[in-house]
Scaffold this active site. Sequence first.
Site, PDB file in Angstrom:
ATOM      1  N   CYS A  38     -12.548  -6.326  -8.633  1.00 38.61           N
ATOM      2  CA  CYS A  38     -12.750  -6.894  -9.950  1.00 38.61           C
ATOM      3  C   CYS A  38     -13.940  -6.168 -10.545  1.00 38.61           C
ATOM      4  O   CYS A  38     -14.555  -5.328  -9.896  1.00 38.61           O
ATOM      5  CB  CYS A  38     -13.075  -8.370  -9.811  1.00 38.61           C
TER       6      CYS A  38
ATOM      7  N   ARG B 134     -10.622  -1.528 -12.907  1.00 41.63           N
ATOM      8  CA  ARG B 134     -10.871  -2.162 -11.615  1.00 41.63           C
ATOM      9  C   ARG B 134     -10.015  -3.409 -11.393  1.00 41.63           C
ATOM     10  O   ARG B 134     -10.048  -4.011 -10.314  1.00 41.63           O
ATOM     11  CB  ARG B 134     -12.344  -2.547 -11.504  1.00 41.63           C
TER      12      ARG B 134
ATOM     13  N   TRP C 132      -8.746  -8.678 -10.303  1.00 40.15           N
ATOM     14  CA  TRP C 132      -7.606  -8.223  -9.514  1.00 40.15           C
ATOM     15  C   TRP C 132      -7.515  -9.226  -8.365  1.00 40.15           C
ATOM     16  O   TRP C 132      -8.423  -9.317  -7.535  1.00 40.15           O
ATOM     17  CB  TRP C 132      -7.843  -6.810  -8.977  1.00 40.15           C
TER      18      TRP C 132
ATOM     19  N   ASN D 161     -17.271  -9.930  -7.627  1.00 35.83           N
ATOM     20  CA  ASN D 161     -16.389  -8.872  -7.120  1.00 35.83           C
ATOM     21  C   ASN D 161     -16.626  -8.809  -5.623  1.00 35.83           C
ATOM     22  O   ASN D 161     -17.765  -8.629  -5.184  1.00 35.83           O
ATOM     23  CB  ASN D 161     -16.732  -7.520  -7.760  1.00 35.83           C
ATOM     24  N   GLY D 162     -15.575  -8.955  -4.849  1.00 35.78           N
ATOM     25  CA  GLY D 162     -15.729  -8.917  -3.400  1.00 35.78           C
ATOM     26  C   GLY D 162     -14.903 -10.021  -2.763  1.00 35.78           C
ATOM     27  O   GLY D 162     -13.981 -10.549  -3.395  1.00 35.78           O
TER      28      GLY D 162
ATOM     29  N   GLU E  16       2.646  12.086  -0.904  1.00 33.84           N
ATOM     30  CA  GLU E  16       2.004  11.848  -2.199  1.00 33.84           C
ATOM     31  C   GLU E  16       3.059  11.598  -3.291  1.00 33.84           C
ATOM     32  O   GLU E  16       2.920  10.691  -4.110  1.00 33.84           O
ATOM     33  CB  GLU E  16       1.110  13.043  -2.548  1.00 33.84           C
TER      34      GLU E  16
ATOM     35  N   LYS F  82       3.724   8.039  -5.538  1.00 33.01           N
ATOM     36  CA  LYS F  82       3.848   7.960  -6.995  1.00 33.01           C
ATOM     37  C   LYS F  82       5.108   7.180  -7.391  1.00 33.01           C
ATOM     38  O   LYS F  82       5.076   6.355  -8.292  1.00 33.01           O
ATOM     39  CB  LYS F  82       3.900   9.367  -7.617  1.00 33.01           C
TER      40      LYS F  82
ATOM     41  N   GLU G   1       4.565   3.526  -6.624  1.00 34.39           N
ATOM     42  CA  GLU G   1       3.482   2.952  -7.416  1.00 34.39           C
ATOM     43  C   GLU G   1       3.869   2.722  -8.873  1.00 34.39           C
ATOM     44  O   GLU G   1       3.594   1.653  -9.422  1.00 34.39           O
ATOM     45  CB  GLU G   1       2.324   3.958  -7.334  1.00 34.39           C
TER      46      GLU G   1
ATOM     47  N   HIS H 202      15.709  11.764  14.843  1.00 32.44           N
ATOM     48  CA  HIS H 202      15.204  10.765  15.786  1.00 32.44           C
ATOM     49  C   HIS H 202      15.358   9.347  15.240  1.00 32.44           C
ATOM     50  O   HIS H 202      14.686   8.425  15.701  1.00 32.44           O
ATOM     51  CB  HIS H 202      13.739  11.065  16.129  1.00 32.44           C
TER      52      HIS H 202
ATOM     53  N   LYS I 156      -7.264   0.503 -10.308  1.00 36.17           N
ATOM     54  CA  LYS I 156      -7.661   1.896 -10.149  1.00 36.17           C
ATOM     55  C   LYS I 156      -8.642   2.073  -8.991  1.00 36.17           C
ATOM     56  O   LYS I 156      -8.556   3.024  -8.238  1.00 36.17           O
ATOM     57  CB  LYS I 156      -8.287   2.372 -11.456  1.00 36.17           C
TER      58      LYS I 156
HETATM   59  C1  AGP Z   1      -3.120   6.837  -6.180  1.00 39.65           C
HETATM   60  O1  AGP Z   1      -2.157   7.054  -7.127  1.00 39.65           O
HETATM   61  C2  AGP Z   1      -3.557   5.479  -5.969  1.00 39.65           C
HETATM   62  N1  AGP Z   1      -3.833   4.784  -7.141  1.00 39.65           N
HETATM   63  C3  AGP Z   1      -4.449   5.186  -4.768  1.00 39.65           C
HETATM   64  O2  AGP Z   1      -3.709   5.515  -3.649  1.00 39.65           O
HETATM   65  C4  AGP Z   1      -5.839   5.838  -4.674  1.00 39.65           C
HETATM   66  O3  AGP Z   1      -5.712   7.205  -4.456  1.00 39.65           O
HETATM   67  C5  AGP Z   1      -6.617   5.169  -3.527  1.00 39.65           C
HETATM   68  O4  AGP Z   1      -6.816   3.829  -3.832  1.00 39.65           O
HETATM   69  C6  AGP Z   1      -7.929   5.833  -3.223  1.00 39.65           C
HETATM   70  O5  AGP Z   1      -8.802   5.810  -4.309  1.00 39.65           O
HETATM   71  P1  AGP Z   1     -10.080   6.718  -4.340  1.00 39.65           P
HETATM   72  O6  AGP Z   1      -9.636   8.129  -4.341  1.00 39.65           O
HETATM   73  O7  AGP Z   1     -10.796   6.331  -5.601  1.00 39.65           O
HETATM   74  O8  AGP Z   1     -10.880   6.400  -3.116  1.00 39.65           O
END
Ligand code: AGP
Length: 615
Positions: free
Chosen positions: A2, A27, A78, A104-105, A487, A491, A494, A510, A610
Site C-alpha cells: 500500500c 503501489r 492493495w 503499509n505492511g 517472462e 506477461k 498478468e 517427461h 507495481k
Molecule cells: C512484472 O511484470 C511484474 N509486475 C513483477 O513480476 C515484478 O517484476 C516483480 O514484482 C519484481 O519487482 P521489482 O523488479 O520492482 O523488484
Amino acid sequence: MCSVVGYNGSGPCRQQILEGLARLEYRGYDSAGFACITTASKLHCVKAQGGIDQLRAKIKMAQDDGIDGAIGLGHTRWSTHGSSSENNAHPHVDCRRTVAVVHNGIIENFAFLKEKLQLLGHTFVSQTDTEVIAHLFEDELQTKSLERAVLAVVSGIQGAYALLVMSEKHSDYLVAIRKSSPLCLGILPDQTFVASDVAAFIDKTDEVVFLPDESFALISKTGYAVYNFFGERIYPPVEKTVCTWSAEGKGAYEHYMLKEMYEQKRAIIDTINFLRLHKSTRMQQLNLSADMIHDLERIHFIGCGTSWHAGMIAEYFMQEVAHLQTQSFLASEFRYKKFFSCSRTLTCIISQSGETADSLEALRLLLASKQPTIALTNVASSSMVREADGFLLTQAGQEIAVASTKAFTAQISALFLLAHWIAHIKGLVTTQAMARAEEELFVAAEVLENSIERYKFDIISKRAPFYARYKNFIFLGRHISFPCALEAALKLKEIAYIFVDTYPAGELKHGPLALIDAQTPVVIFSCLDEVVYKKLYGNAQEVKARSGHLIVFAFEHQQELLALADTAFVFPKVNPLLAPVVMIGLIQFFVYQIALVLDRPIDRPRNLAKSVTVE
Ligand code: AGP
C-alpha cells in the site's frame, strides 16, 4: 504494497495528500482513503473503493463537511487482510473515532491482539490487520504521552510496518513509525511531508529524511523529531534526493504499457550511454575493486518476477563472457533456504523498484552475513541503493504499467555490460570487445523495435483476435530462451489472465507432452546456439506429431523450425546472448493486443500492484 502519505504544516493538507497518493497508486489501487484533523480539532475520514479518482469523487460529495485541515494522512490499498471494500480501506479509526491510522505492511500478530482488544470491549468494523493499531493507540493514549504510547504500541506488534497515526487528543502532531517498510520525510521550512516513496512530494522538496529502521518521527507544524524504538532521540541526515518521477502521462498511447514497450529502445540506449559516460562514477557506485573481481568465484542473482527472469538470462552472460559460476534465486525462496557465506561470491539483487520486500529482505540477510552485494535497480532513491554495498542504475525512466517491459530490457542490457566489465578486468575481453558488446546491444534494441513495427498490423488484425480465444498455452524455451519464455508467460498471465505453463523444451517428453492437443497452442522461443537449436527443432516436431498448434519465435536462417509453425515470427540474427532482448518486445506487443481484445485493464491488472512491498 500500500502507500501512505501524510502532511503537517502551514497549508491545508487535502490537496497535497491526494496529489501524493495519485503518484503512489502504483503501489496499490483497490481502495483509498483520506483523513484530516480540522481547525476545530475534529477528525474527519473519507474512504472509497477504487483509486484516487473514486476517493476524490467521494470527498466532493461530502464537501460541505469542510474536509480539510493542516494535518492529514491518506492511503492507497492493495489488500492483504480482508477483501477490497470501503470498510477495509484505510484510514482505520478507533471506537471513538478520535484516532486515525494508515499502514503499509503486515501486522503478523493481529489476530491475537484483536481478540485481546475485543475482550476489553473494543469494536472492530474491518477484517484488516491494521485496525488493531487504532484501538491500541486508543488505549495507550488514555494514560500515556504520545511518545510513550508509540513505544508501548510498537513493543506489542510484530511484523513490518510504515504507519501514520494522528489523534484528536494530540491534534498538532502526526506520527510516522517505521519497521522494515520504507518511510521518508520531505522537509520544508514550514511543512513536513511523509510518504512511502519520495515521488509523493518530490515536486515540493528534494530534502529528504529516510527514517531508519525501527524508528518513529513526531511531526509538528514547525518540524519533526525522530526517536528509535528505545525512545532515544536520533538525528538521521537530511539528504538531497533524486527521483525519476515525471508527470509526462501516456501521451498518444492508449496504455502506459504500450508507451513503455515503445520506450525500450530508448531505455536500452540511455542505459548504455549512462553507464559508458559515467564510467568513474559507475565504478565507485558498484564499489567493486579490481582485486575483488580477480578473486570472484561466483555471482548470484536474486530477484522476483521479471527481475528474477533477468537474473536467469544474465547467468548465461556471466558464464559465457566472464567465466563465472552463476546461479539465480527467487528472493522469496532464497530467504528461507540455508545459504553459505563466501566472500568470493558477489550477489546482485535485481529489482526495478528497489523496494520489493522479498528482495530487500534477502539483501539484508546477505548484508548481515557480510556477503558482498550490489543492487541493480531503476530507482536511484530506493532502499536497495541505500542499503547494498554497491549499486548499478538502469536508465529506463519511470515505469508505470504494472507489467514490467522497458525496465526488464534495461536490466538485461546493464547485466550484459556488467559481465563484460568483469571479463575485461579479468583479462578475458579486450577494450574493443567491450565496445562491440555495446554496439550489439544497440543493434538488439533496434531489432526489438523494428520487429514490433514489422508484425504490428498482422498481430492487431489477425493474430491477437485469433489467439485471444484460447484458454491455455504452453510456452517452451531452451538455454537462454527458457527464461525468455518464462517472462513472456508471466506477461500473458498478468495482463491477459490466460493460463500458461512454461517448460524447458527438453522436459516435454517427461510429462507435459500429454497436454498437447489442437486446443492448446504451444509457443516456442528459439535460440541461436546451433546445438540447442537442433534440440528445439526436435521438440517442435514432437509437438507437431501430436497435432499441436505451434507458434514460433525464431531467426531468419532457422528454416526447418519455421516451416513447422502455424504462426511464425522471424528475427534477424544478433549476438546469441541477446536473443531474448530482440524477441521480448514482440511477444509483449502480442500479449498486449490479446489483452486488449479481452478488454482487460492492462495497466492495472486485477489483484496486482507495481511495487510489492509486503512479503
Ligand atoms: C512484472 O511484470 C511484474 N509486475 C513483477 O513480476 C515484478 O517484476 C516483480 O514484482 C519484481 O519487482 P521489482 O523488479 O520492482 O523488484
